[in-house]
Design a protein around this motif. Structure first.
Motif, PDB file in Angstrom:
ATOM      1  N   THR A  85       0.838  -1.197   0.000  1.00  0.00           N
ATOM      2  CA  THR A  85       0.000   0.000   0.000  1.00  0.00           C
ATOM      3  C   THR A  85       0.872   1.246   0.000  1.00  0.00           C
ATOM      4  O   THR A  85       0.604   2.206  -0.724  1.00  0.00           O
ATOM      5  N   ALA A 195      -6.744   1.867  -4.372  1.00  0.00           N
ATOM      6  CA  ALA A 195      -6.322   2.986  -5.223  1.00  0.00           C
ATOM      7  C   ALA A 195      -6.352   2.591  -6.695  1.00  0.00           C
ATOM      8  O   ALA A 195      -6.844   3.342  -7.548  1.00  0.00           O
ATOM      9  N   TRP A 233      -6.562   6.522   2.995  1.00  0.00           N
ATOM     10  CA  TRP A 233      -5.293   6.745   2.314  1.00  0.00           C
ATOM     11  C   TRP A 233      -5.349   6.396   0.826  1.00  0.00           C
ATOM     12  O   TRP A 233      -4.599   6.945   0.016  1.00  0.00           O
ATOM     13  N   GLU A 237      -3.515   8.497  -2.998  1.00  0.00           N
ATOM     14  CA  GLU A 237      -2.504   7.943  -3.871  1.00  0.00           C
ATOM     15  C   GLU A 237      -2.447   8.743  -5.180  1.00  0.00           C
ATOM     16  O   GLU A 237      -3.455   9.249  -5.673  1.00  0.00           O
TER      17      GLU A 237
END
Length: 528
Positions: A85, A195, A233, A237
């Motif tokens: 990640t 992402a 999160w 990205e």
């Protein structure tokens, strides 16, 4: 009191065999490897990344984890690197999860990392801020890139999880305000692959053909519920931010609650505080729109009715002041009747006058006049024919006499001599032409070499070869002063063996003043 041992006894002791087992180097290395791997089969190590220079050509990544007192080598295999990640970055403090092992060829131990994460929210925020500044410098967050949302989109594309409450809230709000055609692209909104899936969904909607079997959305909504910075999160990205910035379809970002800020909010055309707010931005209220249209219709009909009544009154007032149509044409009708009465008698008188004029001129025309004119023309033509024949015969005789006088001088031998003389002169000139052309080429080549050497001596490439560099801005203009650039500007640095792309990261340095030359009698300005 010491006793000396006989020399024979010493040699016997040195040659006696030992009971200790002998190991090979490989056996010792394998034993140490098994011990380390069995004892530290799964560990979490916290430290700062050092010596990271990107992935190796094989796809693996090698670097060092260190703290204040020690360091350990680390490796991430190619398969695990693609599933991470967070990617490793130089100087970032992380928590690495993996297993300890040894590398027998160099007697070193190392950690094989399977998962890596930043060490705490502070590191995440620092990484987020650094990434935000980088994308901001590239212009992905520029206000002029923002587009207006369509007032009433026919098709709305939603990128979110199909099982969460977010999609239900969006659909429920759209049904309450203005039922629309909604296409849902299911993605994971949290985890290692979130992402990539979100970026592929945005690019997938943009790839739809306008007249294809699946309608192309007029508006996109990228949505997710609230959560911690780690949970959100995936929307920070670069792959997601770049996909949203490159989208040709307007995008509404609805990630988290009102206080949650992600990088996708800066790249989107509009940011909604909640997914429900995104639905409210996407479409108007149908009932209010219908009422507004009905009100416009009533106002339009009333305005049309008032305009028609006003025009009818004005037409009635204008027609009252106009004369009757019969009165306007009465005078012209009377003039037409009088002209028709005089027309018959005028035509009869004109026909009689023309007949009398024709009778007066008829006596002067007859066959005798035409025959006389024909005879005169024939006589004139015969005289011209005789004269032309005499002229042609005279010209022919003169031409024959001129040819007969020139015939003796026209001999083949004379022409052949002239041809031979010209051929000899041509061959003589050709034999001299080749050496002269060679000398001319040599002289031109020498002058060209001299000019090339002169050009090379004054070329700026020699200055670059001595270690200097040529700095240009994004438009290709030379940067001559430090205050000509500002932070975030793109630069192109030209060296002797290539070019380097760079960005200005800090404020320009204050240029130092050149020292004044020493003009004293004993002083001399240095040239170096």
């Amino acid at each position: 009191m010491t006793e000396s041992i006989p020399s024979a006894t010493k040699s016997d002791m040195e040659s006696a065999p030992s009971n200790a087992h002998e190991f090979t180097v490989s056996e010792v290395s394998q034993a140490v490897k098994r011990t380390v791997e069995d004892t530290f089969g799964h560990v979490r190590v916290r430290g700062e990344i050092s010596g990271y220079r990107g992935r190796h050509s094989s796809g693996h990544a090698y670097f060092t984890l260190k703290d204040e007192g020690a360091s350990i080598d680390a490796v991430i295999w190619k398969g695990n690197f693609a599933r991470l990640t967070f990617k490793p970055e130089e100087g970032l403090e992380v928590i690495a999860t993996g297993r300890l092992t040894t590398y027998p060829r160099s007697s070193k131990y190392q950690i094989v990392i399977e998962q890596i994460e930043p060490a705490g929210a502070g590191a995440l925020m620092a990484l987020l801020e650094e990434r935000r500044k980088k994308l901001l410098a590239e212009g992905l967050f520029a206000p002029e890139r923002k587009r207006e949302l369509p007032y009433l989109p026919n098709v709305i594309g939603v990128v979110t999880s199909p099982t969460g409450s977010v999609i239900r809230d969006i659909l429920h709000r759209l049904d309450d305000r203005f039922p629309s055609h909604v296409l849902v692209w299911p993605v994971r909104v949290q985890g290692d692959t979130s992402a990539t899936e979100i970026a592929n969904a945005v690019r997938g909607f943009n790839a739809f053909a306008p007249d294809g079997p699946i309608p192309r959305p007029d508006l996109l909504i990228v949505a997710r519920g609230g959560g911690s910075i780690e949970d959100l999160w995936g929307f920070n990205e670069e792959i997601v931010v770049r996909a949203v910035a490159e989208s040709t379809i307007p995008v509404i970002s609805a990630v988290g609650h009102e206080t949650d800020i992600t990088l996708i909010d800066y790249a989107a055309d509009r940011r909604a505080p909640t997914p429900t707010g995104a639905a409210e931005m996407a479409v108007p209220v149908r009932s209010e729109l219908i009422a507004y249209v009905d009100d416009l219709g009533v106002r339009q009909r009333n305005a049309t009715r008032r305009i028609a009544v006003n025009l009818k009154d004005r037409l009635r007032a204008a027609s009252a002041g106009l004369p009757r149509g019969y009165d306007l044409t009465a005078t012209q009708r009377q003039r037409l009747d009088m002209a028709a009465t005089r027309l018959a008698s005028a035509l009869s008188g004109a026909r009689h006058a023309k007949a009398m004029d024709l009778g007066k001129t008829t006596g002067r025309f007859g066959p005798a006049l035409l025959e006389r004119r024909t005879e005169q023309a024939r006589a004139l033509l015969d005289r011209h024919a005789v004269r032309a024949r005499h002229l042609a015969e005279g010209r022919l005789s003169r031409t024959r006499m001129a040819f007969s006088r020139a015939e003796p001088s026209l001999r083949p031998q004379l022409l052949r001599g002239l041809i031979d003389t010209g051929q000899g002169r041509t061959e003589n000139a050709g034999s001299r032409l080749a050496p002269a052309a060679g000398r001319l080429i040599v002289e031109c080549r020498n002058r060209l070499d001299l000019q090339a050497k002169l050009l090379g001596s004054v070329s700026y490439q020699r200055v670059l070869a001595r270690g200097f560099a040529l700095v240009k801005d994004a438009d290709g203009n030379l940067v001559r002063q430090a205050d000509a650039v500002k932070p975030g500007d793109a630069l192109l640095i030209e060296l002797a063996d290539g070019q380097i792309d760079a960005n200005v990261s800090g404020a320009p340095a204050v240029p130092r003043r050149k020292p004044k030359p020493d003009n004293s009698p004993g002083g001399q300005e240095s040239l170096f």
